[in-house]
Design a protein around this motif. Sequence first.
Motif, PDB file in Angstrom:
ATOM      1  N   LYS A 183     -44.929  -1.762  -3.734  1.00  0.00           N
ATOM      2  CA  LYS A 183     -45.816  -2.922  -3.816  1.00  0.00           C
ATOM      3  C   LYS A 183     -45.078  -4.062  -4.515  1.00  0.00           C
ATOM      4  O   LYS A 183     -44.551  -3.890  -5.609  1.00  0.00           O
ATOM      5  N   VAL A 184     -45.079  -5.229  -3.852  1.00  0.00           N
ATOM      6  CA  VAL A 184     -44.395  -6.414  -4.376  1.00  0.00           C
ATOM      7  C   VAL A 184     -45.414  -7.540  -4.509  1.00  0.00           C
ATOM      8  O   VAL A 184     -46.104  -7.878  -3.541  1.00  0.00           O
ATOM      9  N   LEU A 185     -45.495  -8.123  -5.707  1.00  0.00           N
ATOM     10  CA  LEU A 185     -46.341  -9.287  -5.950  1.00  0.00           C
ATOM     11  C   LEU A 185     -45.475 -10.526  -5.742  1.00  0.00           C
ATOM     12  O   LEU A 185     -44.410 -10.654  -6.343  1.00  0.00           O
ATOM     13  N   ILE A 186     -45.930 -11.431  -4.875  1.00  0.00           N
ATOM     14  CA  ILE A 186     -45.171 -12.633  -4.535  1.00  0.00           C
ATOM     15  C   ILE A 186     -45.974 -13.848  -4.985  1.00  0.00           C
ATOM     16  O   ILE A 186     -47.135 -14.017  -4.581  1.00  0.00           O
ATOM     17  N   VAL A 187     -45.358 -14.677  -5.822  1.00  0.00           N
ATOM     18  CA  VAL A 187     -46.020 -15.876  -6.343  1.00  0.00           C
ATOM     19  C   VAL A 187     -45.062 -17.054  -6.229  1.00  0.00           C
ATOM     20  O   VAL A 187     -43.862 -16.883  -6.010  1.00  0.00           O
ATOM     21  N   SER A 188     -45.603 -18.254  -6.405  1.00  0.00           N
ATOM     22  CA  SER A 188     -44.762 -19.447  -6.378  1.00  0.00           C
ATOM     23  C   SER A 188     -45.495 -20.615  -7.007  1.00  0.00           C
ATOM     24  O   SER A 188     -46.719 -20.590  -7.161  1.00  0.00           O
ATOM     25  N   ASP A 189     -44.719 -21.611  -7.359  1.00  0.00           N
ATOM     26  CA  ASP A 189     -45.244 -22.905  -7.768  1.00  0.00           C
ATOM     27  C   ASP A 189     -46.315 -22.789  -8.852  1.00  0.00           C
ATOM     28  O   ASP A 189     -47.399 -23.361  -8.742  1.00  0.00           O
TER      29      ASP A 189
ATOM     30  N   ALA B  55     -49.413 -13.615  -2.776  1.00  0.00           N
ATOM     31  CA  ALA B  55     -49.285 -12.642  -1.698  1.00  0.00           C
ATOM     32  C   ALA B  55     -48.926 -11.284  -2.278  1.00  0.00           C
ATOM     33  O   ALA B  55     -48.290 -11.191  -3.338  1.00  0.00           O
ATOM     34  N   VAL B  56     -49.324 -10.254  -1.578  1.00  0.00           N
ATOM     35  CA  VAL B  56     -48.944  -8.888  -1.901  1.00  0.00           C
ATOM     36  C   VAL B  56     -48.311  -8.283  -0.657  1.00  0.00           C
ATOM     37  O   VAL B  56     -48.883  -8.342   0.431  1.00  0.00           O
ATOM     38  N   MET B  57     -47.106  -7.748  -0.838  1.00  0.00           N
ATOM     39  CA  MET B  57     -46.442  -7.024   0.246  1.00  0.00           C
ATOM     40  C   MET B  57     -46.403  -5.555  -0.139  1.00  0.00           C
ATOM     41  O   MET B  57     -46.017  -5.212  -1.255  1.00  0.00           O
ATOM     42  N   GLU B  58     -46.807  -4.725   0.791  1.00  0.00           N
ATOM     43  CA  GLU B  58     -46.694  -3.290   0.589  1.00  0.00           C
ATOM     44  C   GLU B  58     -45.923  -2.709   1.759  1.00  0.00           C
ATOM     45  O   GLU B  58     -46.094  -3.141   2.904  1.00  0.00           O
ATOM     46  N   THR B  59     -45.048  -1.759   1.442  1.00  0.00           N
ATOM     47  CA  THR B  59     -44.317  -1.056   2.487  1.00  0.00           C
ATOM     48  C   THR B  59     -44.909   0.340   2.612  1.00  0.00           C
ATOM     49  O   THR B  59     -45.481   0.880   1.668  1.00  0.00           O
ATOM     50  N   ASP B  60     -44.757   0.898   3.794  1.00  0.00           N
ATOM     51  CA  ASP B  60     -45.423   2.161   4.107  1.00  0.00           C
ATOM     52  C   ASP B  60     -44.549   3.391   3.917  1.00  0.00           C
ATOM     53  O   ASP B  60     -44.881   4.462   4.374  1.00  0.00           O
ATOM     54  N   GLY B  61     -43.410   3.246   3.258  1.00  0.00           N
ATOM     55  CA  GLY B  61     -42.497   4.372   3.080  1.00  0.00           C
ATOM     56  C   GLY B  61     -41.472   4.481   4.190  1.00  0.00           C
ATOM     57  O   GLY B  61     -40.464   5.157   4.046  1.00  0.00           O
ATOM     58  N   LYS B  62     -41.723   3.807   5.300  1.00  0.00           N
ATOM     59  CA  LYS B  62     -40.786   3.779   6.415  1.00  0.00           C
ATOM     60  C   LYS B  62     -40.148   2.399   6.542  1.00  0.00           C
ATOM     61  O   LYS B  62     -39.438   2.128   7.496  1.00  0.00           O
TER      62      LYS B  62
END
Length: 159
Positions: A2-8, A142-149
């Motif tokens: 899980k990656v939290l993405i922020v800006s500005d 934004a939140v990016m999540e990867t599924d392990g693949k």
Amino acid sequence: MKVLIVSDTHGRDENLEIAINREAPFDMLVHCGDVEGREFYIEALAECPCSIVSGNNDFFSDLPREDVIEVEGNKILVTHGHYYGVFMAFDQLAEAARSRGCNAAFFGHIHVPVVEKEAGVLLVNPGSLAFPRQRGHRPSYAVMETDGKGEMHVEIRYL
């Protein structure tokens, strides 16, 4: 992952604190620029690995102009976006990411949330937590999540 993405965030940390508390735990924080001297505070607040790049308002900053990070096999260009004309179009940014072997680019600068593909590159702008410019003017991230693949799933979230 899980990656939290922020800006500005522009040195205004209240909404950033809310987003971090709401999304914890996460594995990485990415800040796409315009921290205005708050990078050490942000790193301490996140309590995880961070990628923070400089924006057009990060005067006298030692932050890198860009970063390339890897998340579960995905190479991601992290930039503020102002060097790529992102107010007009995203094609230069997509090409810059592709030329570095990246399949995604996270960027800021326009203060408007974006999740779209251009020339096979996933483009993500989390909007702004301090000065949103999209209709309704709601602070966003934004939140990016990867599924392990390695499959990336990105969602824009609002305060």
